[in-house]
Design a protein around this motif. Structure first.
Motif, PDB file in Angstrom:
ATOM      1  N   GLY A  45       0.915  -1.214   0.083  1.00  0.00           N
ATOM      2  CA  GLY A  45      -0.087   0.026  -0.032  1.00  0.00           C
ATOM      3  C   GLY A  45       0.848   1.064   0.117  1.00  0.00           C
ATOM      4  N   ALA A  46       2.161   1.184   0.327  1.00  0.00           N
ATOM      5  CA  ALA A  46       2.959   2.443   0.492  1.00  0.00           C
ATOM      6  C   ALA A  46       4.023   2.376  -0.675  1.00  0.00           C
ATOM      7  N   ARG A  47       3.730   1.623  -1.713  1.00  0.00           N
ATOM      8  CA  ARG A  47       4.345   1.604  -2.829  1.00  0.00           C
ATOM      9  C   ARG A  47       4.669   2.867  -3.599  1.00  0.00           C
ATOM     10  N   ALA A  48       3.803   3.901  -3.653  1.00  0.00           N
ATOM     11  CA  ALA A  48       4.104   5.275  -4.146  1.00  0.00           C
ATOM     12  C   ALA A  48       5.308   5.859  -3.384  1.00  0.00           C
ATOM     13  N   PHE A  49       5.055   6.066  -1.989  1.00  0.00           N
ATOM     14  CA  PHE A  49       5.988   6.565  -1.041  1.00  0.00           C
ATOM     15  C   PHE A  49       7.543   5.858  -1.106  1.00  0.00           C
ATOM     16  N   MET A  50       7.350   4.726  -1.341  1.00  0.00           N
ATOM     17  CA  MET A  50       8.771   4.015  -1.335  1.00  0.00           C
ATOM     18  C   MET A  50       9.517   4.322  -2.881  1.00  0.00           C
ATOM     19  N   ILE A  51       8.654   4.401  -3.748  1.00  0.00           N
ATOM     20  CA  ILE A  51       8.987   4.863  -5.126  1.00  0.00           C
ATOM     21  C   ILE A  51       9.914   6.226  -5.092  1.00  0.00           C
ATOM     22  N   ALA A  52       9.008   7.149  -4.383  1.00  0.00           N
ATOM     23  CA  ALA A  52       9.302   8.396  -4.425  1.00  0.00           C
ATOM     24  C   ALA A  52      10.662   8.476  -3.608  1.00  0.00           C
ATOM     25  N   VAL A  53      10.857   7.683  -2.317  1.00  0.00           N
ATOM     26  CA  VAL A  53      11.880   7.814  -1.600  1.00  0.00           C
ATOM     27  C   VAL A  53      13.195   7.320  -2.707  1.00  0.00           C
ATOM     28  N   VAL A  54      13.141   6.243  -3.352  1.00  0.00           N
ATOM     29  CA  VAL A  54      13.902   5.299  -3.843  1.00  0.00           C
ATOM     30  C   VAL A  54      14.621   6.505  -5.021  1.00  0.00           C
ATOM     31  N   ILE A  55      13.655   6.973  -5.506  1.00  0.00           N
ATOM     32  CA  ILE A  55      14.144   7.957  -6.748  1.00  0.00           C
ATOM     33  C   ILE A  55      14.805   9.262  -6.234  1.00  0.00           C
ATOM     34  N   THR A  56      14.055   9.805  -5.462  1.00  0.00           N
ATOM     35  CA  THR A  56      14.543  11.059  -4.957  1.00  0.00           C
ATOM     36  C   THR A  56      15.689  11.094  -3.787  1.00  0.00           C
ATOM     37  N   GLY A  57      15.695  10.082  -3.275  1.00  0.00           N
ATOM     38  CA  GLY A  57      17.061   9.922  -2.446  1.00  0.00           C
ATOM     39  C   GLY A  57      18.337  10.071  -3.041  1.00  0.00           C
ATOM     40  N   PRO A  58      18.664   9.309  -3.822  1.00  0.00           N
ATOM     41  CA  PRO A  58      19.852   9.397  -4.688  1.00  0.00           C
ATOM     42  C   PRO A  58      19.983  10.665  -5.425  1.00  0.00           C
ATOM     43  N   LEU A  59      18.790  11.301  -5.879  1.00  0.00           N
ATOM     44  CA  LEU A  59      18.982  12.787  -6.454  1.00  0.00           C
ATOM     45  C   LEU A  59      19.117  13.812  -5.468  1.00  0.00           C
ATOM     46  N   MET A  60      18.759  13.594  -4.271  1.00  0.00           N
ATOM     47  CA  MET A  60      19.108  14.457  -3.073  1.00  0.00           C
ATOM     48  C   MET A  60      20.632  14.518  -2.813  1.00  0.00           C
ATOM     49  N   GLY A  85       6.701  13.888  -0.257  1.00  0.00           N
ATOM     50  CA  GLY A  85       5.415  14.007   0.447  1.00  0.00           C
ATOM     51  C   GLY A  85       4.192  13.931  -0.450  1.00  0.00           C
ATOM     52  N   TYR A  86       4.465  13.895  -1.694  1.00  0.00           N
ATOM     53  CA  TYR A  86       3.163  13.499  -2.608  1.00  0.00           C
ATOM     54  C   TYR A  86       3.121  12.075  -2.704  1.00  0.00           C
ATOM     55  N   GLY A  87       4.252  11.227  -2.792  1.00  0.00           N
ATOM     56  CA  GLY A  87       4.316  10.230  -2.720  1.00  0.00           C
ATOM     57  C   GLY A  87       3.500   9.415  -1.287  1.00  0.00           C
ATOM     58  N   ALA A  88       3.830  10.071  -0.144  1.00  0.00           N
ATOM     59  CA  ALA A  88       3.116   9.685   1.004  1.00  0.00           C
ATOM     60  C   ALA A  88       1.567   9.745   1.268  1.00  0.00           C
ATOM     61  N   TRP A  89       1.160  10.970   0.309  1.00  0.00           N
ATOM     62  CA  TRP A  89       0.035  11.409   0.350  1.00  0.00           C
ATOM     63  C   TRP A  89      -0.754  10.532  -0.527  1.00  0.00           C
ATOM     64  N   ILE A  90      -0.294  10.142  -1.388  1.00  0.00           N
ATOM     65  CA  ILE A  90      -1.068   8.868  -2.225  1.00  0.00           C
ATOM     66  C   ILE A  90      -0.919   7.513  -1.516  1.00  0.00           C
ATOM     67  N   SER A  91       0.022   7.197  -1.040  1.00  0.00           N
ATOM     68  CA  SER A  91       0.126   6.054  -0.199  1.00  0.00           C
ATOM     69  C   SER A  91      -0.878   5.957   0.950  1.00  0.00           C
ATOM     70  N   LEU A  92      -1.006   7.253   1.326  1.00  0.00           N
ATOM     71  CA  LEU A  92      -2.072   7.177   2.424  1.00  0.00           C
ATOM     72  C   LEU A  92      -3.580   7.114   2.093  1.00  0.00           C
TER      73      LEU A  92
END
Length: 149
Positions: A45-60, A85-92
């Motif tokens: 259910g938290a796929r969107a949040f995890m994808i956002a972290v995986v993509i933006t973490g290395p970019l940061m 945050g947008y990924g977390a919002w979708i996951s919620l």
């Protein structure tokens, strides 16, 4: 489908039971899933949040390590944090403003109470010293007042 319950309003439990039975859900076979199943559902259910972290973490990480001035790095990091945050919002489940406001209020209240308990526990020696000083000052003033009377 809406049973009137002899003029006493709608029998919501009966309505829910009829709806579940008409949907093919057998009430006698309902059991709580194992913790592994619940955890897997929550993780998926938290796929969107995890994808956002995986993509933006290395970019940061690359952005911070690029050596660019802070005036250029901070807005990019804020923008990337917004994607997390947008990924977390979708996951919620895309909660509306009322749910968000109530959750923020509850988190704020819990945070304030935790900070208050922390500060109260850490300030106990200071409060004890203050009370001792105040008692000594009151006692000394009373003694001076009795001597001059």
């Amino acid at each position: 489908m809406s049973a009137n319950n002899n003029g006493k309003g709608i029998d919501w439990d009966g309505e829910l039971q009829m709806l579940m039975e008409s949907s093919g859900i057998k009430l006698a076979e309902l059991v709580r899933p194992k913790w592994t199943v619940r955890a897997r559902r929550r993780i998926f259910g938290a796929r969107a949040f995890m994808i956002a972290v995986v993509i933006t973490g290395p970019l940061m990480w690359v952005t911070v390590g690029s050596g660019a001035p802070e005036a250029a790095v901070v807005p990019v990091l804020m923008w990337l944090a917004g994607w997390i945050g947008y990924g977390a919002w979708i996951s919620l489940g895309r909660p509306d403003w009322s749910i968000t406001a109530h959750t923020a209020r509850d988190l704020g209240t819990a945070g304030f109470q935790a900070a208050s308990r922390f500060c109260f526990a850490r300030s106990r020696p200071a409060r004890a010293r203050w009370r001792a000083w105040r008692i000594a000052r009151t006692r000394d003033r009373a003694a001076v007042g009795a001597a001059t009377a």
